[in-house]
Design an enzyme around this catalytic site. Sequence first.
Site, PDB file in Angstrom:
ATOM      1  N   CYS A  72      34.320  18.742  12.976  1.00  0.00           N
ATOM      2  CA  CYS A  72      35.215  19.902  12.985  1.00  0.00           C
ATOM      3  C   CYS A  72      34.569  21.047  12.190  1.00  0.00           C
ATOM      4  O   CYS A  72      34.046  20.831  11.094  1.00  0.00           O
ATOM      5  CB  CYS A  72      36.563  19.539  12.363  1.00  0.00           C
ATOM      6  SG  CYS A  72      37.724  20.920  12.412  1.00  0.00           S
ATOM      7  N   CYS A  76      38.371  22.088   5.475  1.00  0.00           N
ATOM      8  CA  CYS A  76      39.501  21.512   4.719  1.00  0.00           C
ATOM      9  C   CYS A  76      38.964  20.465   3.725  1.00  0.00           C
ATOM     10  O   CYS A  76      38.362  19.469   4.150  1.00  0.00           O
ATOM     11  CB  CYS A  76      40.503  20.889   5.680  1.00  0.00           C
ATOM     12  SG  CYS A  76      40.929  21.989   7.045  1.00  0.00           S
ATOM     13  N   CYS A  79      39.345  16.560   4.158  1.00  0.00           N
ATOM     14  CA  CYS A  79      39.287  15.928   5.480  1.00  0.00           C
ATOM     15  C   CYS A  79      37.978  15.202   5.774  1.00  0.00           C
ATOM     16  O   CYS A  79      36.881  15.748   5.602  1.00  0.00           O
ATOM     17  CB  CYS A  79      39.549  16.977   6.553  1.00  0.00           C
ATOM     18  SG  CYS A  79      39.708  16.237   8.196  1.00  0.00           S
ATOM     19  N   CYS A 116      51.495  10.319  19.081  1.00  0.00           N
ATOM     20  CA  CYS A 116      50.910  11.550  18.554  1.00  0.00           C
ATOM     21  C   CYS A 116      49.397  11.510  18.719  1.00  0.00           C
ATOM     22  O   CYS A 116      48.759  10.531  18.309  1.00  0.00           O
ATOM     23  CB  CYS A 116      51.221  11.705  17.068  1.00  0.00           C
ATOM     24  SG  CYS A 116      52.966  11.598  16.682  1.00  0.00           S
ATOM     25  N   CYS A 147      53.497  14.068  21.107  1.00  0.00           N
ATOM     26  CA  CYS A 147      53.170  15.049  20.075  1.00  0.00           C
ATOM     27  C   CYS A 147      51.656  15.234  20.086  1.00  0.00           C
ATOM     28  O   CYS A 147      50.931  14.256  20.267  1.00  0.00           O
ATOM     29  CB  CYS A 147      53.627  14.527  18.704  1.00  0.00           C
ATOM     30  SG  CYS A 147      53.153  15.595  17.314  1.00  0.00           S
ATOM     31  N   CYS A 207      56.508  20.416  14.198  1.00  0.00           N
ATOM     32  CA  CYS A 207      56.213  19.389  13.191  1.00  0.00           C
ATOM     33  C   CYS A 207      55.237  20.020  12.215  1.00  0.00           C
ATOM     34  O   CYS A 207      54.103  20.322  12.584  1.00  0.00           O
ATOM     35  CB  CYS A 207      55.598  18.161  13.871  1.00  0.00           C
ATOM     36  SG  CYS A 207      55.042  16.895  12.705  1.00  0.00           S
ATOM     37  N   ARG A 279      58.693  12.750   7.324  1.00  0.00           N
ATOM     38  CA  ARG A 279      57.840  11.583   7.636  1.00  0.00           C
ATOM     39  C   ARG A 279      56.945  11.200   6.479  1.00  0.00           C
ATOM     40  O   ARG A 279      56.187  12.035   5.966  1.00  0.00           O
ATOM     41  CB  ARG A 279      56.964  11.866   8.865  1.00  0.00           C
ATOM     42  CG  ARG A 279      56.029  10.685   9.187  1.00  0.00           C
ATOM     43  CD  ARG A 279      55.251  10.876  10.464  1.00  0.00           C
ATOM     44  NE  ARG A 279      56.147  11.172  11.532  1.00  0.00           N
ATOM     45  CZ  ARG A 279      55.976  12.167  12.400  1.00  0.00           C
ATOM     46  NH1 ARG A 279      54.918  12.936  12.313  1.00  0.00           N
ATOM     47  NH2 ARG A 279      56.841  12.379  13.359  1.00  0.00           N
TER      48      ARG A 279
END
Length: 368
Positions: A72, A76, A79, A116, A147, A207, A279
Site C-alpha cells: 500500500c 499509516c 499498518c 467484510c 461490507c 462503518c 465492534r
Amino acid sequence: MTASSTLEPASHTTHAPAPATATRPWSTQQALALFARPFNDLLFEAHQTHRAHFDVNAVQVSTLLSIKTGACPEDCSYCAQSSKYDTGLIRERLLPLNEVREAALRARETGATRFCMGAAWRNPTDTQLNNVIDMVRMVKELGMEACVTLGMLTAPQASRLKEAGLDYYNHNIDTSPEFYGEVITTRRFQDRLDTLAHVRDSGINVCSGGILGMGESRTDRASFLVSLANLPRPPESVPLNMLVRIPGTPMADIPSLDPIEFIRTVAVARILMPSSHLRLSAGREGMSEEAQAWCFFAGANSIFYGDKLLTTDNTDQNTDRALFEKLGLHPLIPQGFTAATNAHDDEEDHTSPMGGCGGGGCGHAHPH
Ligand code: SAM
Ligand code: DTB
Ligand code: SF4
C-alpha cells in the site's frame, strides 16, 4: 448450550437508524467528563443506554478477508501493509472471485452474517472497483450482508457500490483530528471525511471507527469519539481496534493501553452514539475474557469472528463460541439474512447454523 462447531443463532435486529439526538453536537469537554467519572458510574450509564437501544445479549458477527494484501502506498504508522515499512509481509494480487466465494461460504457456515472484504489501496481504480463489485454481488447472492474497505472513494464510485447492493463501507477516521498527523502523513483527516460523505450520500451504511493505544492521549480518545458522534449522522457501525503492534512499523514498541481505559472508551462511545453498533475489532486476541465481558457490558455489540483479520491473527473460533456460551450471548440475525434458505443451492455441504432460529421460538432469552 454446549460449544458446538458454530455460533448459536439469535433474533432479528429491529433497532432504529442512528438519530440526530438532542445532545449533539458533543464537545470534547463533555466526553472527557464522561471518561473521568468513577468506573461504576460510567459503566452503569453506558449499560443503561445500551439496554434502551439494543437487545444487550445479541452480538453482530462479521468475518473479514483481505482480498488484496500489502504494497500500500500510504504510510499509516500502525499498518503491516504499508510499503513504507519492512514488515516481512508477502504482497498478494487481488484474489480471484472463486477464492473469495469459498471464504464467504466458510464464513456463512460458521455463523457470520456479514462478510467484510479489505484491500490495501489508497483508493481503487475503476477497473479494480469492477472486480470488487462482482464480489459484492456474489456475497449478496449468498444471502449475507456485504461490507468493503478499499480506501478513498469518489462519489460516483460510492454510487456504483450502492447499486451493486453493498450494505456497509468501512473507512476509519482512526484517531482525533489533532493526533492524525502523528500517525499518517500521506492523506489528511479531511480526505477521510470526504469519503465518508460520499458513502453517506450514496445510501450505503457507514462503518467508521479507529485505533486505540497508538500513544494518543485521553483527550485524543475523547476528540476521536466526538468526531464520529458529530458526523452529520453517526456511523451505523463503529469498529474500535486495539493497536496490534506490528514489528517493522513505527508503532512496534508503543506501550500497550490499559484495558480499563479501553473499556472506558467503549462506554463513552456507547453514550455518545447510542444507536450505533460498536465492534470489538483488532486486538481482541490480546484481551482477556474478562476485559471483553466488560466491553460487552459497556455497550460493544459486534465482533470480527474468524481466525484471521486482514494480515494478523484473530481470536480462534472455538474460544469465541465458548465465550458466547459463558456470557449467554448470541449472534444477531439481520433482517433479510437468507443463508438457511439458499444453503442447498450451493455445492458445499451445509449445516446452516441459522436454521430454526431467527425471530421468536428459538429458545433464547431476548431481554430488552
Ligand atoms: N486501506 C484501507 C484503509 O486504510 O481505509 C482499508 C484497509 S485498512 C487495513 C482498515 C483499518 O484497519 C485501518 O483504518 C485501521 O483502523 C485498521 N488497522 C490496520 N492495521 C491495524 C493494526 N495494526 N492494529 C489495529 N488496527 C489496524
Ligand atoms: C477495522 O476497523 N478493523 C479491521 C477492518 N476495519 C478492516 C481491520 C483490522 C486489521 C488488523 C491488522 C491486520 O490484520 O493487518
Ligand atoms: Fe494502506 Fe489502509 Fe494500511 Fe493505511 S491502513 S497503509 S491505507 S492498507
